[in-house]
Design a protein around this motif. Structure first.
Motif, mmCIF file in Angstrom:
data_model
loop_
_atom_site.group_PDB
_atom_site.id
_atom_site.type_symbol
_atom_site.label_atom_id
_atom_site.label_comp_id
_atom_site.label_asym_id
_atom_site.label_seq_id
_atom_site.Cartn_x
_atom_site.Cartn_y
_atom_site.Cartn_z
ATOM 1 N N GLU A 45 -58.139 -8.647 14.847
ATOM 2 C CA GLU A 45 -59.533 -9.035 14.648
ATOM 3 C C GLU A 45 -59.988 -10.001 15.739
ATOM 4 O OE1 GLU A 45 -61.754 -7.832 12.628
ATOM 5 O OE2 GLU A 45 -63.338 -9.281 13.002
ATOM 6 N N THR A 46 -59.093 -10.886 16.166
ATOM 7 C CA THR A 46 -59.424 -11.830 17.231
ATOM 8 C C THR A 46 -59.816 -11.087 18.502
ATOM 9 O OG1 THR A 46 -57.974 -13.531 16.352
ATOM 10 C CG2 THR A 46 -58.501 -13.668 18.700
ATOM 11 N N PHE A 47 -58.996 -10.114 18.895
ATOM 12 C CA PHE A 47 -59.304 -9.407 20.135
ATOM 13 C C PHE A 47 -60.505 -8.484 19.970
ATOM 14 C CE2 PHE A 47 -55.186 -11.071 21.246
ATOM 15 C CZ PHE A 47 -55.422 -11.472 22.549
ATOM 16 N N LEU A 48 -60.727 -7.982 18.776
ATOM 17 C CA LEU A 48 -61.930 -7.186 18.526
ATOM 18 C C LEU A 48 -63.166 -8.058 18.665
ATOM 19 C CD1 LEU A 48 -63.150 -4.471 17.663
ATOM 20 C CD2 LEU A 48 -62.939 -5.247 15.297
ATOM 21 N N SER A 60 -66.244 -21.124 32.703
ATOM 22 C CA SER A 60 -66.471 -22.467 33.242
ATOM 23 C C SER A 60 -66.542 -23.509 32.129
ATOM 24 C CB SER A 60 -67.756 -22.497 34.068
ATOM 25 O OG SER A 60 -68.877 -22.294 33.229
ATOM 26 N N LEU A 61 -66.726 -23.062 30.894
ATOM 27 C CA LEU A 61 -66.835 -23.993 29.771
ATOM 28 C C LEU A 61 -65.527 -24.201 29.029
ATOM 29 C CD1 LEU A 61 -70.250 -22.856 28.308
ATOM 30 C CD2 LEU A 61 -69.772 -24.808 29.786
ATOM 31 N N ALA A 62 -64.725 -23.165 28.930
ATOM 32 C CA ALA A 62 -63.455 -23.265 28.205
ATOM 33 C C ALA A 62 -62.501 -22.204 28.741
ATOM 34 C CB ALA A 62 -63.668 -23.053 26.711
ATOM 35 N N SER A 63 -61.224 -22.507 28.666
ATOM 36 C CA SER A 63 -60.238 -21.518 29.093
ATOM 37 C C SER A 63 -60.228 -20.359 28.099
ATOM 38 C CB SER A 63 -58.856 -22.156 29.180
ATOM 39 O OG SER A 63 -58.382 -22.457 27.884
ATOM 40 N N LEU A 64 -59.741 -19.225 28.564
ATOM 41 C CA LEU A 64 -59.648 -18.066 27.674
ATOM 42 C C LEU A 64 -58.755 -18.379 26.481
ATOM 43 C CD1 LEU A 64 -60.260 -15.118 27.059
ATOM 44 C CD2 LEU A 64 -58.305 -14.492 28.494
ATOM 45 N N ARG A 65 -57.685 -19.106 26.737
ATOM 46 C CA ARG A 65 -56.749 -19.475 25.667
ATOM 47 C C ARG A 65 -57.457 -20.257 24.563
ATOM 48 N NH1 ARG A 65 -52.543 -24.011 25.509
ATOM 49 N NH2 ARG A 65 -50.968 -23.184 24.130
ATOM 50 N N VAL A 66 -58.219 -21.274 24.954
ATOM 51 C CA VAL A 66 -58.931 -22.096 23.976
ATOM 52 C C VAL A 66 -59.961 -21.260 23.236
ATOM 53 C CG1 VAL A 66 -60.552 -24.023 23.741
ATOM 54 C CG2 VAL A 66 -58.491 -24.271 25.136
ATOM 55 N N TRP A 67 -60.662 -20.403 23.958
ATOM 56 C CA TRP A 67 -61.682 -19.555 23.329
ATOM 57 C C TRP A 67 -61.041 -18.604 22.322
ATOM 58 C CZ3 TRP A 67 -63.569 -14.296 24.270
ATOM 59 C CH2 TRP A 67 -64.837 -14.062 23.734
ATOM 60 N N LEU A 68 -59.919 -17.998 22.709
ATOM 61 C CA LEU A 68 -59.234 -17.085 21.788
ATOM 62 C C LEU A 68 -58.689 -17.834 20.574
ATOM 63 C CD1 LEU A 68 -57.372 -14.754 24.315
ATOM 64 C CD2 LEU A 68 -59.309 -14.147 22.837
ATOM 65 N N PHE A 69 -58.172 -19.037 20.782
ATOM 66 C CA PHE A 69 -57.689 -19.819 19.642
ATOM 67 C C PHE A 69 -58.848 -20.201 18.722
ATOM 68 C CE2 PHE A 69 -53.455 -20.364 21.415
ATOM 69 C CZ PHE A 69 -52.692 -20.386 20.260
ATOM 70 N N ALA A 70 -60.016 -20.476 19.278
ATOM 71 C CA ALA A 70 -61.175 -20.789 18.428
ATOM 72 C C ALA A 70 -61.524 -19.577 17.564
ATOM 73 C CB ALA A 70 -62.366 -21.197 19.290
ATOM 74 N N THR A 110 -53.043 -29.133 16.524
ATOM 75 C CA THR A 110 -53.037 -28.868 17.965
ATOM 76 C C THR A 110 -54.272 -28.080 18.370
ATOM 77 O OG1 THR A 110 -50.630 -28.881 17.994
ATOM 78 C CG2 THR A 110 -51.741 -27.779 19.831
ATOM 79 N N VAL A 111 -54.566 -27.018 17.651
ATOM 80 C CA VAL A 111 -55.738 -26.200 17.983
ATOM 81 C C VAL A 111 -57.010 -27.018 17.826
ATOM 82 C CG1 VAL A 111 -57.097 -24.199 17.292
ATOM 83 C CG2 VAL A 111 -54.620 -24.015 17.472
ATOM 84 N N THR A 112 -57.093 -27.786 16.756
ATOM 85 C CA THR A 112 -58.275 -28.627 16.555
ATOM 86 C C THR A 112 -58.418 -29.632 17.699
ATOM 87 O OG1 THR A 112 -58.107 -28.386 14.164
ATOM 88 C CG2 THR A 112 -59.406 -30.239 14.970
ATOM 89 N N GLU A 172 -71.494 -23.832 19.701
ATOM 90 C CA GLU A 172 -71.570 -22.924 20.852
ATOM 91 C C GLU A 172 -70.219 -22.289 21.160
ATOM 92 O OE1 GLU A 172 -75.154 -25.244 23.229
ATOM 93 O OE2 GLU A 172 -73.104 -25.384 23.959
ATOM 94 N N MET A 173 -69.146 -23.012 20.855
ATOM 95 C CA MET A 173 -67.801 -22.487 21.095
ATOM 96 C C MET A 173 -67.365 -21.535 19.980
ATOM 97 S SD MET A 173 -66.073 -26.049 22.428
ATOM 98 C CE MET A 173 -64.425 -25.494 22.140
ATOM 99 N N GLY A 174 -68.189 -21.434 18.945
ATOM 100 C CA GLY A 174 -67.853 -20.526 17.851
ATOM 101 C C GLY A 174 -66.930 -21.131 16.818
ATOM 102 N N VAL A 175 -66.847 -22.460 16.794
ATOM 103 C CA VAL A 175 -65.978 -23.133 15.837
ATOM 104 C C VAL A 175 -66.750 -23.378 14.557
ATOM 105 C CG1 VAL A 175 -64.634 -25.213 15.376
ATOM 106 C CG2 VAL A 175 -64.697 -24.248 17.675
ATOM 107 N N GLU A 176 -66.204 -22.917 13.451
ATOM 108 C CA GLU A 176 -66.818 -23.173 12.155
ATOM 109 C C GLU A 176 -66.353 -24.523 11.652
ATOM 110 O OE1 GLU A 176 -65.895 -20.041 9.476
ATOM 111 O OE2 GLU A 176 -66.811 -18.526 10.737
ATOM 112 N N LEU A 177 -67.301 -25.348 11.242
ATOM 113 C CA LEU A 177 -66.933 -26.681 10.729
ATOM 114 C C LEU A 177 -66.998 -26.716 9.240
ATOM 115 C CD1 LEU A 177 -68.865 -28.819 13.304
ATOM 116 C CD2 LEU A 177 -66.455 -28.295 13.297
#
Length: 177
Positions: A45-48, A60-70, A110-112, A172-177
């Motif tokens: 689902e993450t990759f979808l 330029s705003l976040a690494s792919l790793r951080v974006w995928l972890f979000a 760590t992810v947070t 904007e990063m797609g993080v649900e709070l």
């Protein structure tokens, strides 16, 4: 640290991103959910979602790793909510211990931490400094204000508007709070 940029609109870009980050995302999801099948579903689902939202990803705003972890974090939250309605059986202990000594709480912290660090980079330096010193380090407002050469009221305003900007950055990063 070098950032690898993959074109997530293309199949080979998604495959490369999966090869680079898939195993780590799976381990994170497995530790959070304690279910191999659900963890595989979360990674899929993450990759979808990454493929569908590829146009919104800005390296330029976040690494792919951080974006995928979000994204993974959000999918895990969705899965946890869904599972609360239908409880599942946990995985055997040997499956989980083979993954390493980290605990689910460590992974989530760590992810947070990565997400907050990325979001802090998106707000004004004055607001970032005020938040880090008072909110995250817990230092007294008077000490920080004196150190920064501003009135306490100004520092309080920077913290207030910094928190609003931080929430917007995380949205904007797609993080649900």
């Amino acid at each position: 640290m070098t950032r690898t940029v993959h074109d997530l609109n293309r199949e080979d870009g998604i495959r490369a991103a999966y090869a680079e980050h898939g195993a780590e995302l799976y381990r994170y999801a497995l530790r959070q959910l304690d279910d191999e099948g659900a963890a595989r579903d979360v990674v899929q689902e993450t990759f979808l979602r990454a493929w569908r939202a590829a146009d919104r990803y800005d390296p330029s705003l976040a690494s792919l790793r951080v974006w995928l972890f979000a994204i993974t974090r959000n999918v895990v939250i969705d899965e946890t909510r869904r599972r609360s309605l239908r409880p599942v059986s946990p995985q055997p202990l040997e499956v989980l211990t083979a993954l390493g000594p980290s605990t689910a709480g460590d992974d989530d912290r760590t992810v947070t931490g990565w997400l907050i660090e990325e979001a802090l980079q998106r707000i004004r330096p004055e607001a970032r400094s005020a938040l880090v010193e008072t909110y995250l380090r817990g230092r007294p407002y008077a000490d920080v204000a004196a150190e920064q050469g501003v009135p306490v009221g100004t520092l309080r305003s920077r913290v207030f508007y910094g928190l609003k900007a931080l929430r917007l950055a995380m949205d904007e990063m797609g993080v649900e709070l």
